[in-house]
Motif scaffolding. Structure first.
Motif, short mmCIF file in Angstrom:
data_model
loop_
_atom_site.label_atom_id
_atom_site.label_comp_id
_atom_site.label_asym_id
_atom_site.label_seq_id
_atom_site.Cartn_x
_atom_site.Cartn_y
_atom_site.Cartn_z
N LEU A 145 0.83 -1.21 0.00
CA LEU A 145 0.00 0.00 0.00
C LEU A 145 0.86 1.26 0.00
N LEU A 146 1.97 1.22 0.75
CA LEU A 146 2.86 2.39 0.79
C LEU A 146 3.52 2.64 -0.56
N GLU A 149 1.27 4.78 -2.47
CA GLU A 149 1.28 6.13 -1.89
C GLU A 149 2.54 6.88 -2.32
N GLU A 152 2.35 7.89 -5.96
CA GLU A 152 1.44 9.02 -6.16
C GLU A 152 2.16 10.34 -5.88
N TRP A 153 3.07 10.33 -4.96
CA TRP A 153 3.80 11.53 -4.56
C TRP A 153 5.03 11.77 -5.44
N PHE A 194 -6.54 6.75 -7.21
CA PHE A 194 -5.40 7.66 -7.38
C PHE A 194 -5.67 8.67 -8.49
N ILE A 426 6.94 6.26 8.02
CA ILE A 426 6.24 6.32 6.74
C ILE A 426 6.88 7.39 5.86
N MET A 430 8.75 6.85 2.38
CA MET A 430 8.29 7.48 1.16
C MET A 430 9.33 8.39 0.55
N ASN B 44 -3.48 6.46 6.15
CA ASN B 44 -4.19 6.30 4.89
C ASN B 44 -5.66 5.99 5.10
N ARG B 70 -8.65 7.41 0.43
CA ARG B 70 -8.70 7.44 -1.03
C ARG B 70 -9.94 6.78 -1.58
N VAL B 81 -5.80 12.97 -2.67
CA VAL B 81 -5.46 12.58 -1.30
C VAL B 81 -3.96 12.36 -1.24
N ILE B 82 -3.31 12.89 -0.22
CA ILE B 82 -1.90 12.53 -0.04
C ILE B 82 -1.66 12.02 1.38
N LEU B 83 -0.83 11.00 1.46
CA LEU B 83 -0.42 10.43 2.74
C LEU B 83 0.86 11.13 3.14
N HIS B 100 8.66 16.70 2.24
CA HIS B 100 9.09 16.63 0.84
C HIS B 100 9.10 17.96 0.12
#
Lengths: 450, 450
Positions: A145-146, A149, A152-153, A194, A426, A430, B44, B70, B81-83, B100
């Motif tokens: 799942l991470l 995430e 997406e970033w 997403f 986390i 990330m 999340n 999400r 959505v951002i984690l 970030h």
């Protein structure tokens, strides 16, 4: 077996180590025996392992496929359950050594199963978690799942592709089931969740060293599984070996593949506890037992389940490390102890192969039952029934059927929670891949709102 | 609010921080607005917090009361959505700072809620976990279950009693619900699971500094809760304060109580992020907002949910930190932003109290709804309905009803799994209390098989 050590004053003490299929069925088989039983396990739960990949892929919750060992055995008054890890076995003095102290046994049943083997590359364990316990499954779920995430970033295309590359090592049932489920998540479950990535571009790569999948099943079914997985979009690489692994990349043969997510479904080896018996082990660390599952020279010690290396007394074929074999061994040894107490002896252990199967995605499976082969939806139905019925507990049975029916119609995976990691970790996870790049500019302009 | 900063070229960017009741309802309220929304959360998942104590007490699984943010917002195309965890707010430059990078906003909605407050005794946090996240709940579940395991193994009477003493600090809804559920586990769920301890002798002690329970509810209902808890066997200590806490003991006033398990349900304080706004906070660290929930001097920043300190515009009474208030604030602010974009202004925020309630054990509750008071089974039925209906997702609703019905009739708690801790740590946790004593003799003779 020798009864000289069994005091006539006290009930014989049977110590079972391990509360999996083998150990639990052994304990249950001794329900009416005039013995005192202690079952020790390092976890407080019995786990229905064939469905563990569904926890790792967020389709089921741990409580759907696991139940407290104590609770399962609560009505069997001759069993005590203890949560403790065994350090070693003192064969000479008939003692099981725990960190807290020792426990004397008259009969010892070793059912501690198998763990992952990284073929001596122990550093790979951190990079490529295996799937044996509930915590393993939750860790894999968290990583999978991470990865989405982080993708997406992520602003950098290459780094994003690495986040979206999932390598499953090993083409046995676990590898086939995991890669099928991962493909389904990417292609069907989460695309709408997403905004900045197309999850259908995620690559699921299944690596197998042999020239076919599902070596334990007939060749024809391995080929069917290959076709099914390929049709779904899984990239299957046969005759390939993982030769090296580093943070963020996997080397397959000579090719270096940027991949942030690796799942280990390749080697297993017998639990380390077997080594403390000081008896002969096979190459996988399993105990070479007699045809009555006892340890050579120690009739009072029996090894059952995945830790046991035994061949079928009639066919001479090795008994496979599957749940039905473990259950049969547990029952056999329980009967064996009863026979022994009655001064009788049982015939040698014989494994009855009731079929082998593996599921491939949401509604396909392959199965070999009583010499007949099945595939497709019908095999999946059989697979579902076979796997639901042995679930211990009414709630588990209904709850799993319920979760499956819903996820079948809704394509949803309801347990997609990232837990077990602090936020700092986390963020670290990330940002580890591409932190400098994203820090250079405002990510709002680069990726988040691109 | 001032619209000068909103570019006419681009859609206004609404950044919502926090995906709880307040943040999520704000995002949903903006579904039809011509804005670009980013919702950031450090988890999340959206969590239905009122049922979190049921995860801590093993009645429900995390996935029953939590769902991926999400997924909830997947159909609302104007939300990303951002984690990620927010480090600070740069009010002057209208930037949200992440590890970030930065994210520019036109409107900022702060909904990061509250966290535990140990009244400056930060070392207590390790000893007495609070209950705010899924991980908190799993940690409490783990500790509660391990306490019984350790007691079953423990040879020393005093040490065993300390393992079986559970202190809940704080007599609000969480404290009342937790202590009731813990008492039920001890007295009804697990007695048959253990062979060497009588779990009904476990002591559940609820400590409250005030002279009554449930300060947020009418006095009569606090008294009813007290009677119900006492009838169940919970020891309620009113007018008592925890003055000191050490590993294995809690000091209540002058009395030192050997207790290995402490659960914190006392103070809460606003999330630290509020401090980076550089505006006035109340004693609990909440932001003192205007009557339209905006920050004084910054009409573009709104604070909602538990982080917001506001009084009801009509009654002058402070708006309580409860889910319905958070939901109403989220909707209000969404409407507020829409009005603002249309060049209009909304009237001040007004909280509509639809009732407050708390559950006490398996089939009792107290509730104050529209000026009427309820208690007993009928209040519990209302409580159940009120708490099931807002659950997001069909699966969650049915799954929770299903788990409750089964646990109601079977007295079973199906999610009694000890996860999230390596075995070494388990053994350590179990042996920390009385390791030397048990090591002296064979525990088989001392306790395990006494």
């Amino acid at each position: 077996m020798d009864t000289a050590h069994v005091s006539s004053q006290k009930k014989p003490h049977v110590v079972i180590i391990g509360g999996g299929f083998a150990g639990l069925h052994c304990a249950r088989g001794l329900a009416d025996a005039d013995v005192k039983i202690t079952l020790a396990d390092q976890h407080n739960y019995y786990l229905f392992q064939p469905l563990l990949y569904q926890v790792a892929t967020a389709a089921l919750s741990p409580a759907d496929i696991a139940a407290p060992i104590r609770n399962i055995l609560r009505k069997q008054q001759n069993v005590s359950v203890i949560l403790a890890r065994v350090i070693s076995i003192d064969v000479k003095n008939k003692l099981v050594k725990f960190q807290h102290g020792d426990l004397a046994y008259d009969y010892l049943v070793l059912a501690t199963g198998a763990t992952h083997s990284y073929f001596g590359r122990d550093t790979w364990e951190q990079l490529a978690p295996g799937l044996k316990t509930v915590d393993d499954a939750l860790e894999i779920r968290r990583r999978v799942l991470l990865a989405y995430e982080a993708a997406e970033w992520e602003a950098d295309n290459q780094a994003r592709q690495a986040e979206l590359t999932f390598v499953v090592v090993g083409g046995g049932p676990t590898g086939v089931e995991m890669s099928g489920a991962l493909q389904e998540i990417a292609a069907k479950t989460i695309p709408k969740d997403f905004r900045h990535i197309d999850t259908t571009t995620a690559r699921i790569i299944l690596v197998e060293a042999a020239d076919r999948l599902l070596m334990a099943l007939p060749k024809e079914l391995g080929e069917q599984a290959l076709r099914d997985l390929q049709k779904m979009g899984v990239q299957v690489r046969l005759n390939c070996r993982v030769t090296e692994m580093r943070e963020g990349e996997v080397q397959i043969g000579d090719e270096i593949l940027p991949a942030k997510n690796v799942i280990w479904a390749a080697g297993v080896r017998g639990s380390k506890l077997a080594e403390t018996l000081n008896v002969e082990l096979d190459r996988q660390g399993r105990v070479l037992v007699e045809d009555d599952l006892s340890v050579p020279g120690h009739a009072e010690i029996m090894v059952i389940g995945d830790l046991s290396h035994v061949s079928n007394s009639k066919t001479g074929k090795p008994v496979p490390g599957v749940a039905p074999a473990a259950i049969q061994m547990g029952r056999y040894v329980a009967a064996s102890i009863c026979s022994h107490l009655a001064g009788k002896k049982q015939p040698a252990f014989e494994y009855h192969d009731k079929g082998t199967m593996a599921t491939i995605g949401r509604n396909r499976a392959v199965a070999a039952i009583a010499g007949r082969h099945f595939s497709g939806f019908f095999a999946w139905l059989i697979w579902s029934l076979v796997h639901i019925f042995p679930l211990i507990g009414f709630r588990s049975k209904l709850s799993v059927i319920f979760a499956w029916v819903l996820s079948y119609f809704s394509l949803n995976k309801s347990a997609r929670l990232i837990t077990g990691q602090s936020t700092t970790q986390i963020t670290k996870a990330m940002s580890s891949g591409n932190r400098e790049t994203t820090m250079e500019k405002d990510p709002a302009e680069k990726n988040i709102h691109a």
